[in-house]
Design a protein around this motif. Structure first.
Motif, PDB file in Angstrom:
ATOM      1  N   GLN A   1      33.184  38.931  39.511  1.00 11.92           N
ATOM      2  CA  GLN A   1      33.851  40.232  39.435  1.00 11.92           C
ATOM      3  C   GLN A   1      34.933  40.226  38.349  1.00 11.92           C
ATOM      4  OE1 GLN A   1      32.965  38.994  42.455  1.00 11.92           O
ATOM      5  NE2 GLN A   1      31.408  40.544  42.747  1.00 11.92           N
ATOM      6  N   HIS A   2      34.955  41.303  37.557  1.00 12.17           N
ATOM      7  CA  HIS A   2      35.931  41.413  36.484  1.00 12.17           C
ATOM      8  C   HIS A   2      37.002  42.456  36.762  1.00 12.17           C
ATOM      9  CE1 HIS A   2      32.376  39.954  33.795  1.00 12.17           C
ATOM     10  NE2 HIS A   2      32.929  38.971  34.473  1.00 12.17           N
ATOM     11  N   GLU A   3      36.791  43.272  37.799  1.00 19.51           N
ATOM     12  CA  GLU A   3      37.758  44.296  38.174  1.00 19.51           C
ATOM     13  C   GLU A   3      38.405  43.920  39.503  1.00 19.51           C
ATOM     14  OE1 GLU A   3      38.467  46.728  36.167  1.00 19.51           O
ATOM     15  OE2 GLU A   3      36.881  46.218  34.733  1.00 19.51           O
ATOM     16  N   LEU A   4      39.712  44.207  39.610  1.00 16.87           N
ATOM     17  CA  LEU A   4      40.464  43.791  40.787  1.00 16.87           C
ATOM     18  C   LEU A   4      39.878  44.359  42.074  1.00 16.87           C
ATOM     19  CD1 LEU A   4      42.884  42.339  42.048  1.00 16.87           C
ATOM     20  CD2 LEU A   4      44.276  44.371  41.560  1.00 16.87           C
ATOM     21  N   GLY A   5      39.558  45.649  42.097  1.00 14.78           N
ATOM     22  CA  GLY A   5      39.033  46.266  43.308  1.00 14.78           C
ATOM     23  C   GLY A   5      37.722  45.640  43.760  1.00 14.78           C
ATOM     24  N   ALA A   6      36.818  45.400  42.812  1.00 16.31           N
ATOM     25  CA  ALA A   6      35.536  44.775  43.149  1.00 16.31           C
ATOM     26  C   ALA A   6      35.750  43.355  43.660  1.00 16.31           C
ATOM     27  CB  ALA A   6      34.616  44.771  41.934  1.00 16.31           C
ATOM     28  N   ALA A   7      36.707  42.649  43.060  1.00 20.66           N
ATOM     29  CA  ALA A   7      36.989  41.285  43.499  1.00 20.66           C
ATOM     30  C   ALA A   7      37.570  41.271  44.909  1.00 20.66           C
ATOM     31  CB  ALA A   7      37.948  40.617  42.519  1.00 20.66           C
ATOM     32  N   GLN A   8      38.447  42.224  45.214  1.00 18.05           N
ATOM     33  CA  GLN A   8      39.008  42.304  46.565  1.00 18.05           C
ATOM     34  C   GLN A   8      37.912  42.597  47.595  1.00 18.05           C
ATOM     35  OE1 GLN A   8      41.933  45.306  45.424  1.00 18.05           O
ATOM     36  NE2 GLN A   8      43.574  43.980  46.222  1.00 18.05           N
TER      37      GLN A   8
END
Length: 449
Positions: free
Chosen positions: A246-253
């Motif tokens: 994941q490269h985006e914070l929301g997707a990683a969370q």
């Protein structure tokens, strides 16, 4: 910001002799000759250990990393690389603390071989070994091992599930205290402590026992990477350190929360499943200089390599003759891995990317170009936001960016209380805060006589 009292940042380094960026070997300061230079790898491992990294990780395929098209393969530094377990065994002799993780595919190996080799590395290194469990995604691997076709996605994971279970049973062949080496009594091991798996399943028949005593860590640490639904379930059952893209914070969370919940549903402690998103730091005195350095790397990607990058990550697509500055053609179904394919296709469609632009997005991957403070801020933000327990850090080329990270970013993380200043434990498990597994219940095993 202050560190979270119940968690500590963990770090792994993905080591590729030519660097993580597909054109990194062409950078004026890169050392492409380091690919097969053990002294180069030893210096890099010692530098990472100086930076208090938990582990260095060597990826692998049983085929050239760039696939089978020689026009693009000949333009990368990925045509040759060491076999990981051989390299890591040698590195164990020139390091003291850093963990040593090797990829070994469950698709084109046998459980007895892998159990024996990884247990041997754990003994040689004094409890620092890890096994990165993968299901092969490159169809060429099948041909190299004498198969006419590549296994289907779901079948690869069924095989992998059985494979891991057999490996763990083999690691449990001896109880921890079974090997006594009693000269006086003439007894090398206690026969009551020997257990043979006698496994027979869908894919494997393995009698056992393993011909080496239980590894110092009980089980070497299990690394794993997956994003498909099948892959995430597999990771939640077996993985202890999980790579994610994941490269985006929301997707990683969202991924972090999902994996922890799945692990809990399998009766595992979520804190014992560490999530490591990828990160490719490029450090410079100013953000402008860092971004310029990244742009210069992107400009070194040859057109043939750009096409192949898209082909390899979308799968079963021939872009020969398609202009790299033109649109992506219709994409057929594939039997390759899906964790990279689906996000790439969505990005190409949503943003109307050309083949070159899509290739550049993939080549940049998890790149964060900026000052040491900006990179430390990125790491701290993701850690405190429960998007990461740590990071799988790769470097666009070597050795400069790795040394810059160790010398400029690591001290900032240490001053912020995120990263250790000294290694606390003797084994990789201890340094990661993971428990040592007890030998499994013997209901599927027969006591040796």
């Amino acid at each position: 910001m202050t560190s979270h009292p119940a968690r500590r940042l963990t770090l792994g380094a993905l080591v590729n002799g030519s660097g993580a960026h597909v054109a990194g070997w062409r950078h004026p300061d890169a050392r492409p000759d380091g690919q097969l230079d053990f002294a180069f790898h030893a210096d890099l491992a010692r530098a990472l250990e100086r930076g208090r990294f938990d582990a260095l990780f060597v990826a692998d395929t049983v085929a050239p990393l760039q696939g089978h098209q020689l026009d693009s393969l000949s333009r990368t530094g990925r045509a040759e690389h060491f076999e990981p377990l051989t390299l890591l065994a040698a590195l164990s002799l020139v390091t003291e603390h850093i963990g040593l993780a090797a990829t070994a595919t469950t698709t084109y190996n046998h459980p007895f071989h892998i159990a024996r080799k990884v247990a041997s590395l754990d003994h040689i290194s004094g409890g620092r070994a890890a096994w990165n469990v993968v299901t092969s995604v490159v169809p060429l691997e099948a041909a190299n091992l004498g198969y006419d076709s590549h296994l289907e996605h779901e079948l690869r994971y069924r095989r992998a599930d059985e494979f891991v279970q057999v490996v763990k049973a083999l690691w449990d062949s001896y109880d921890d205290e079974a090997v006594i080496r009693d000269k006086e009594a003439g007894r090398y091991y206690d026969p009551a402590g020997l257990h043979t798996p006698h496994h027979r399943g869908e894919h494997f028949a393995v009698r056992g026992p393993l011909n080496i005593s239980r590894p110092p860590q009980g089980y070497p640490v299990v690394f794993q990477a997956a994003s498909s639904e099948t892959g995430k379930e597999f990771a939640a059952r077996h993985g202890e350190v999980l790579f994610t893209a994941q490269h985006e914070l929301g997707a990683a969370q969202a991924f972090y929360a999902d994996i922890k919940a799945r692990a809990a549903a399998h009766g595992r402690a979520p804190a014992h499943v560490l999530v490591w998103p990828g990160l490719t730091p490029l450090v410079a005195p100013t953000e402008t200089e860092a971004r310029r350095s990244l742009a210069e790397l992107q400009d070194l990607i040859h057109d043939d390599v750009a096409r192949r990058l898209v082909e390899d990550n979308i799968g079963d697509l021939d872009l020969t003759g398609h202009p790299v500055d033109g649109p992506l053609p219709d994409v057929p179904a594939t039997n390759r891995g899906k964790s990279r394919r689906d996000p790439l296709l969505k990005r190409a469609h949503d943003e109307k990317l050309t083949i070159r632009q899509l290739a550049h997005r993939f080549a940049a991957g998890a790149a964060v170009a900026g000052t040491p403070e900006q990179i430390a801020d990125h790491i701290e933000t993701w850690f405190h936001a429960y998007a990461a327990d740590g990071f799988s850090i790769s470097f666009p080329y070597l050795p400069g960016p790795a040394e810059d990270f160790v010398d400029q970013v690591v001290p900032l993380l240490q001053r912020r209380g995120l990263l250790r200043t000294e290694y606390e434990g003797g084994t990789l498990r201890e340094n990661l805060g993971l428990p040592r597994p007890v030998a499994r219940a013997r209901h599927l095993q027969e006591t040796g006589r």
